[in-house]
Design a protein around this motif. Structure first.
Motif, short mmCIF file in Angstrom:
data_model
loop_
_atom_site.label_atom_id
_atom_site.label_comp_id
_atom_site.label_asym_id
_atom_site.label_seq_id
_atom_site.Cartn_x
_atom_site.Cartn_y
_atom_site.Cartn_z
N ALA A 75 -52.20 44.48 28.77
CA ALA A 75 -51.24 44.75 27.23
C ALA A 75 -50.75 43.72 26.68
O ALA A 75 -50.70 43.88 25.43
CB ALA A 75 -50.14 45.83 27.92
N SER A 76 -50.21 42.65 27.13
CA SER A 76 -49.52 41.80 26.60
C SER A 76 -50.75 40.78 25.55
O SER A 76 -50.50 40.48 24.63
CB SER A 76 -49.00 40.79 27.41
OG SER A 76 -47.89 41.33 28.15
N ALA A 79 -51.98 42.89 22.61
CA ALA A 79 -50.74 42.93 21.81
C ALA A 79 -50.54 41.55 20.96
O ALA A 79 -50.57 41.69 19.66
CB ALA A 79 -49.24 43.19 22.52
N GLY A 157 -51.33 48.19 24.94
CA GLY A 157 -51.53 47.20 23.83
C GLY A 157 -51.72 47.57 22.62
O GLY A 157 -51.17 46.92 21.44
N ALA A 166 -44.78 45.22 24.03
CA ALA A 166 -45.99 45.55 24.97
C ALA A 166 -45.56 45.23 26.33
O ALA A 166 -45.75 46.16 27.38
CB ALA A 166 -47.36 44.60 24.63
#
Length: 240
Positions: A75-76, A79, A157, A166
Protein backbone atom coordinates in the motif's frame (compact mmCIF):
# COMPACT_ATOMS: atom_id res chain seq x y z
CA UNK A 1 -22.22 -61.50 50.76
CA UNK A 2 -22.00 -57.76 51.37
CA UNK A 3 -18.63 -56.19 52.00
CA UNK A 4 -18.74 -52.94 53.92
CA UNK A 5 -16.13 -50.30 53.15
CA UNK A 6 -15.84 -47.40 55.55
CA UNK A 7 -14.31 -44.19 54.16
CA UNK A 8 -14.00 -40.55 55.11
CA UNK A 9 -16.39 -38.38 53.06
CA UNK A 10 -13.95 -35.48 53.24
CA UNK A 11 -11.10 -37.49 51.71
CA UNK A 12 -10.69 -36.53 48.05
CA UNK A 13 -8.96 -39.84 47.28
CA UNK A 14 -11.95 -41.88 48.45
CA UNK A 15 -13.48 -42.36 44.94
CA UNK A 16 -10.16 -43.76 43.68
CA UNK A 17 -9.96 -46.20 46.59
CA UNK A 18 -13.58 -47.28 46.15
CA UNK A 19 -13.00 -47.88 42.43
CA UNK A 20 -9.90 -49.99 43.14
CA UNK A 21 -11.72 -52.13 45.70
CA UNK A 22 -14.68 -52.51 43.32
CA UNK A 23 -12.39 -53.79 40.57
CA UNK A 24 -10.90 -56.29 43.00
CA UNK A 25 -14.35 -57.55 44.00
CA UNK A 26 -15.45 -57.89 40.37
CA UNK A 27 -12.33 -59.92 39.60
CA UNK A 28 -12.98 -62.21 42.59
CA UNK A 29 -16.58 -62.70 41.43
CA UNK A 30 -15.34 -63.66 37.96
CA UNK A 31 -12.88 -66.18 39.38
CA UNK A 32 -15.47 -67.75 41.71
CA UNK A 33 -17.97 -68.06 38.84
CA UNK A 34 -15.17 -69.42 36.64
CA UNK A 35 -16.13 -67.19 33.71
CA UNK A 36 -13.55 -66.84 30.91
CA UNK A 37 -11.66 -63.59 30.34
CA UNK A 38 -12.86 -62.23 26.98
CA UNK A 39 -11.27 -58.78 27.14
CA UNK A 40 -7.71 -58.11 28.25
CA UNK A 41 -6.11 -54.69 28.70
CA UNK A 42 -2.58 -54.29 27.33
CA UNK A 43 -1.22 -50.80 28.07
CA UNK A 44 1.49 -49.53 25.70
CA UNK A 45 3.35 -46.32 26.47
CA UNK A 46 4.06 -43.85 23.65
CA UNK A 47 5.73 -40.46 23.46
CA UNK A 48 3.10 -37.86 22.60
CA UNK A 49 3.84 -34.55 20.90
CA UNK A 50 4.63 -31.90 23.46
CA UNK A 51 3.16 -28.69 22.07
CA UNK A 52 4.06 -25.44 23.78
CA UNK A 53 2.52 -21.99 23.57
CA UNK A 54 5.34 -20.93 21.26
CA UNK A 55 4.41 -23.77 18.89
CA UNK A 56 0.96 -22.20 18.73
CA UNK A 57 2.46 -18.74 18.16
CA UNK A 58 4.93 -19.69 15.42
CA UNK A 59 2.36 -20.13 12.58
CA UNK A 60 0.73 -16.94 13.82
CA UNK A 61 4.01 -15.06 13.44
CA UNK A 62 4.34 -16.37 9.87
CA UNK A 63 0.84 -15.27 8.92
CA UNK A 64 1.19 -11.92 10.68
CA UNK A 65 4.51 -11.20 8.99
CA UNK A 66 3.21 -12.05 5.53
CA UNK A 67 0.06 -9.97 6.04
CA UNK A 68 1.77 -6.83 7.33
CA UNK A 69 4.50 -7.00 4.68
CA UNK A 70 2.00 -7.31 1.85
CA UNK A 71 -0.78 -4.99 3.04
CA UNK A 72 1.28 -2.19 4.59
CA UNK A 73 4.35 -2.50 2.36
CA UNK A 74 2.53 -2.68 -0.95
CA UNK A 75 0.00 0.00 0.00
CA UNK A 76 2.81 2.42 0.84
CA UNK A 77 4.66 1.56 -2.36
CA UNK A 78 1.63 2.08 -4.59
CA UNK A 79 0.73 5.32 -2.81
CA UNK A 80 4.30 6.54 -3.34
CA UNK A 81 4.14 5.63 -7.04
CA UNK A 82 0.88 7.53 -7.36
CA UNK A 83 2.15 10.52 -5.41
CA UNK A 84 5.26 10.79 -7.58
CA UNK A 85 3.27 10.26 -10.79
CA UNK A 86 5.26 7.12 -11.57
CA UNK A 87 2.15 5.19 -12.56
CA UNK A 88 1.18 7.84 -15.11
CA UNK A 89 4.68 7.76 -16.55
CA UNK A 90 4.46 3.98 -16.90
CA UNK A 91 1.37 4.47 -19.08
CA UNK A 92 3.53 6.45 -21.51
CA UNK A 93 5.96 3.55 -21.90
CA UNK A 94 5.56 0.33 -23.94
CA UNK A 95 5.29 -1.58 -20.64
CA UNK A 96 1.84 -3.13 -20.30
CA UNK A 97 -0.09 -2.35 -17.14
CA UNK A 98 -0.83 -6.01 -16.45
CA UNK A 99 2.86 -6.80 -16.82
CA UNK A 100 3.75 -4.16 -14.23
CA UNK A 101 1.20 -5.41 -11.73
CA UNK A 102 2.11 -9.05 -12.39
CA UNK A 103 5.75 -8.27 -11.66
CA UNK A 104 4.78 -6.60 -8.40
CA UNK A 105 2.69 -9.60 -7.35
CA UNK A 106 5.33 -12.18 -8.29
CA UNK A 107 8.09 -10.25 -6.51
CA UNK A 108 6.06 -9.89 -3.32
CA UNK A 109 4.97 -13.53 -3.43
CA UNK A 110 8.59 -14.65 -3.74
CA UNK A 111 9.69 -12.41 -0.88
CA UNK A 112 6.78 -13.60 1.30
CA UNK A 113 7.97 -17.19 0.86
CA UNK A 114 11.51 -16.16 1.83
CA UNK A 115 10.12 -14.31 4.83
CA UNK A 116 8.12 -17.34 5.93
CA UNK A 117 11.20 -19.57 5.66
CA UNK A 118 13.24 -17.16 7.78
CA UNK A 119 10.56 -16.86 10.48
CA UNK A 120 10.07 -20.63 10.73
CA UNK A 121 13.81 -21.29 10.73
CA UNK A 122 14.39 -18.75 13.49
CA UNK A 123 11.48 -20.14 15.51
CA UNK A 124 12.72 -23.73 15.25
CA UNK A 125 16.49 -23.23 15.49
CA UNK A 126 16.66 -20.35 17.97
CA UNK A 127 13.50 -20.60 20.07
CA UNK A 128 12.97 -24.38 19.97
CA UNK A 129 9.65 -24.43 18.11
CA UNK A 130 8.28 -27.56 16.45
CA UNK A 131 6.97 -28.17 12.95
CA UNK A 132 5.52 -31.68 12.66
CA UNK A 133 3.88 -31.34 9.24
CA UNK A 134 5.01 -30.79 5.68
CA UNK A 135 6.78 -27.45 5.36
CA UNK A 136 5.88 -27.20 1.67
CA UNK A 137 2.21 -27.27 2.65
CA UNK A 138 2.81 -24.23 4.82
CA UNK A 139 4.41 -22.38 1.90
CA UNK A 140 1.46 -23.24 -0.37
CA UNK A 141 -0.93 -21.70 2.17
CA UNK A 142 1.32 -18.65 2.47
CA UNK A 143 1.22 -18.09 -1.29
CA UNK A 144 -2.56 -18.54 -1.51
CA UNK A 145 -3.32 -16.19 1.37
CA UNK A 146 -0.71 -13.67 0.29
CA UNK A 147 -2.66 -13.06 -2.93
CA UNK A 148 -5.48 -11.74 -0.74
CA UNK A 149 -3.14 -9.51 1.24
CA UNK A 150 -1.51 -8.18 -1.93
CA UNK A 151 -4.92 -7.34 -3.35
CA UNK A 152 -5.78 -5.50 -0.14
CA UNK A 153 -2.49 -3.63 -0.42
CA UNK A 154 -3.34 -2.58 -3.99
CA UNK A 155 -6.80 -1.43 -2.89
CA UNK A 156 -5.47 0.61 0.03
CA UNK A 157 -2.73 2.11 -2.14
CA UNK A 158 -5.29 3.12 -4.74
CA UNK A 159 -7.60 4.79 -2.21
CA UNK A 160 -4.91 6.65 -0.24
CA UNK A 161 -3.81 10.02 -1.61
CA UNK A 162 -0.31 9.93 -0.11
CA UNK A 163 2.09 7.61 1.70
CA UNK A 164 1.10 8.79 5.18
CA UNK A 165 -2.56 8.13 4.50
CA UNK A 166 -1.69 4.74 3.01
CA UNK A 167 0.25 3.76 6.15
CA UNK A 168 -2.63 4.72 8.41
CA UNK A 169 -5.28 3.01 6.30
CA UNK A 170 -3.18 -0.13 5.87
CA UNK A 171 -2.66 -0.36 9.64
CA UNK A 172 -6.40 0.08 10.13
CA UNK A 173 -6.90 -2.97 7.90
CA UNK A 174 -4.08 -5.12 9.28
CA UNK A 175 -4.16 -4.42 13.02
CA UNK A 176 -7.69 -5.77 13.73
CA UNK A 177 -6.88 -8.97 11.87
CA UNK A 178 -3.59 -9.29 13.75
CA UNK A 179 -5.28 -9.28 17.16
CA UNK A 180 -8.65 -10.90 16.35
CA UNK A 181 -7.73 -13.66 13.89
CA UNK A 182 -5.96 -15.98 16.33
CA UNK A 183 -2.37 -14.81 16.10
CA UNK A 184 -1.78 -14.74 19.86
CA UNK A 185 -4.78 -16.66 21.25
CA UNK A 186 -7.53 -18.97 19.90
CA UNK A 187 -10.55 -17.34 18.30
CA UNK A 188 -12.83 -19.36 20.57
CA UNK A 189 -11.84 -17.16 23.51
CA UNK A 190 -13.44 -14.09 21.92
CA UNK A 191 -16.84 -13.07 23.30
CA UNK A 192 -20.15 -13.94 21.65
CA UNK A 193 -20.74 -13.50 17.95
CA UNK A 194 -17.30 -11.92 17.51
CA UNK A 195 -15.63 -15.34 17.66
CA UNK A 196 -17.75 -16.45 14.68
CA UNK A 197 -17.41 -13.23 12.69
CA UNK A 198 -13.59 -13.19 12.77
CA UNK A 199 -13.48 -16.65 11.19
CA UNK A 200 -14.31 -14.97 7.87
CA UNK A 201 -11.36 -12.57 7.97
CA UNK A 202 -8.63 -13.72 5.56
CA UNK A 203 -6.00 -14.22 8.27
CA UNK A 204 -8.20 -16.57 10.33
CA UNK A 205 -8.55 -19.41 7.79
CA UNK A 206 -4.87 -19.07 6.96
CA UNK A 207 -3.81 -19.57 10.57
CA UNK A 208 -6.32 -22.38 11.17
CA UNK A 209 -5.08 -24.33 8.16
CA UNK A 210 -1.44 -23.50 8.82
CA UNK A 211 -1.62 -24.74 12.42
CA UNK A 212 -3.30 -27.93 11.24
CA UNK A 213 -0.50 -28.53 8.74
CA UNK A 214 2.35 -27.51 11.06
CA UNK A 215 1.20 -29.01 14.37
CA UNK A 216 -1.20 -31.82 13.41
CA UNK A 217 0.76 -32.95 10.33
CA UNK A 218 -2.33 -32.84 8.13
CA UNK A 219 -2.23 -31.99 4.39
CA UNK A 220 -3.54 -28.54 3.50
CA UNK A 221 -6.30 -29.93 1.25
CA UNK A 222 -8.02 -31.32 4.34
CA UNK A 223 -9.16 -27.76 5.10
CA UNK A 224 -11.73 -27.13 2.33
CA UNK A 225 -13.66 -24.56 4.36
CA UNK A 226 -10.58 -22.44 5.01
CA UNK A 227 -9.48 -22.71 1.36
CA UNK A 228 -12.97 -21.74 0.20
CA UNK A 229 -12.95 -18.61 2.37
CA UNK A 230 -9.53 -17.62 1.03
CA UNK A 231 -10.71 -18.30 -2.52
CA UNK A 232 -13.73 -16.05 -2.01
CA UNK A 233 -11.49 -13.27 -0.70
CA UNK A 234 -9.20 -13.65 -3.72
CA UNK A 235 -12.14 -13.39 -6.11
CA UNK A 236 -13.73 -10.35 -4.45
CA UNK A 237 -10.52 -8.39 -3.90
CA UNK A 238 -9.30 -9.15 -7.42
CA UNK A 239 -12.48 -7.65 -8.88
CA UNK A 240 -12.14 -4.58 -6.64
Amino acid sequence: AAITLLYDRGDQTAPIIIGTVQQFIEEMNRQMLQTPTLLELRPEGIQSRQLTYFDFLLPGFVGMGVMTYSVIGLASTMALYGEQKILKRILATPLKVRTFFASQIIAHLALSVVQAVIIVAAGVLIFGGHIYGNFLGILVLVVIANVVFLNLGFIVGAIARNVRAADGLANAVAMPMMFLSGTFFPNETLPGVLSTAVEYLPLSPLLDAMRGVALDARPFWEYPTELTILGAWIAVTSVV
